[in-house]
Design a protein around this motif. Sequence first.
Motif, PDB file in Angstrom:
ATOM      1  N   GLN A   1       0.725  -0.992   0.137  1.00  0.00           N
ATOM      2  CA  GLN A   1      -0.202   0.003  -0.028  1.00  0.00           C
ATOM      3  C   GLN A   1       0.912   1.438  -0.048  1.00  0.00           C
ATOM      4  O   GLN A   1       0.279   2.297  -0.560  1.00  0.00           O
TER       5      GLN A   1
ATOM      6  N   TYR B   1     -16.115  -4.432  -3.610  1.00  0.00           N
ATOM      7  CA  TYR B   1     -16.032  -2.912  -3.587  1.00  0.00           C
ATOM      8  C   TYR B   1     -17.401  -2.353  -2.837  1.00  0.00           C
ATOM      9  O   TYR B   1     -18.079  -3.051  -2.467  1.00  0.00           O
TER      10      TYR B   1
ATOM     11  N   PRO C   1     -12.168  -5.019   2.791  1.00  0.00           N
ATOM     12  CA  PRO C   1     -11.423  -3.923   3.052  1.00  0.00           C
ATOM     13  C   PRO C   1     -11.201  -3.801   4.657  1.00  0.00           C
ATOM     14  O   PRO C   1     -10.080  -3.032   5.062  1.00  0.00           O
TER      15      PRO C   1
ATOM     16  N   PRO D   1      -5.264  -5.432   4.501  1.00  0.00           N
ATOM     17  CA  PRO D   1      -5.681  -4.018   4.091  1.00  0.00           C
ATOM     18  C   PRO D   1      -4.914  -3.178   5.283  1.00  0.00           C
ATOM     19  O   PRO D   1      -4.343  -2.274   4.785  1.00  0.00           O
TER      20      PRO D   1
END
Length: 371
Positions: free
Chosen positions: A231, A371, A326, A279
């Motif tokens: 990330q 999503y 997420p 995440p």
Amino acid sequence: MDEFSQFFLIFNNMKKFLSLIFLIAAGVVNTANAENTLRMLVGTYTNNGSYGVYLYELNTSTAQYAVLDWARAGNPSFIIPSKDHRFAYAVSEYEDGRQGVYSFRLGARSIESLNFREGAGGSPCNIVIAGGNVLTSDYGGGTLSVFPILEDGRVGERSLQFNPGENGGKTVSRIHCAAVSPDGKYVFITDLGADRIYRASIGGKAPEDFCTAYSFDPKVHPGPRHLTFSQDGRFAYLISEKGDCVSSFAYSDGVLTHLETQLAYDGQGHGSGDIHISPDGRFLYTSHRLKADGIALFERDPIGGKLTRKGYFPTGRHPRNFALTPDGKLLLCACRDDNRIEIYSVDRRTGELTNTGKAIFVSSPVCIRLY
């Protein structure tokens, strides 16, 4: 619209409605708490009874789900939603002239087919969006195909096809995935056949814009498969299918610097599949098939980028692809040969997985996008 066309439209809509009723009856429909719900796209193989692409709603607190809609397509094995979640794109994984790219319109609770465009190389098995285009990784054809996204979300005619074999390659290329770098400047392409990672600038217009970013010793033949970036954009990680190994790289402005390669699991299946970072960036997971199927867990060093193996968790048969929610609470694993998506809870302190006993039953699931 004439009477026959009206009847045909009504008939097709009724078929879809009845199919949805059947799918809903097979699943859990109470997703309750809206603030913990996600949308989930699932790509499948359609030679075993699947309709094509499915749209689900998933509650990350309860692991309950509901099927919302589906769109008919042929072997839409890998799918990706657009950044604004208005559209989605999927490969059609064939090698007999039927291969290509689908586009879909996404609603809050619906998915609608827009168009299909031929022109991908044989057996397109992965798809990404980059620079206003969709890129298909064509395993059988050994190519990367580029299709523009039109203003209405549809896919235009193929604008470029990169074939490493035409650039002096001495081995059979097997392009398996493309990944966009965190800085948004480049796309990196894995070649399982030639044991290489290629790089191209986003918006490259010719095969000459592609170069080799990293090359493995051909005597080892690890078979690079899927690539993912951390990330913070400082590291990249590669799962290699034939060698069952995971490689760590430092990343900076288009350059991959190899840090280490280690065995990801010792099942000797030589069919390692997917790779994802949690995440919070603390853990990395890889999936493995063909023998002792399961998911390996690694802890990441956020400073140096290297990995420490921490565990292995058996799954259903052929975990081709998986996804983490997420919020980091769940891992969903597409067990293709068991016709189900298994749902695991994640211990966010240790990264360890626990099978919830819940599963989404769908024929030949291959790809999961949340999503």
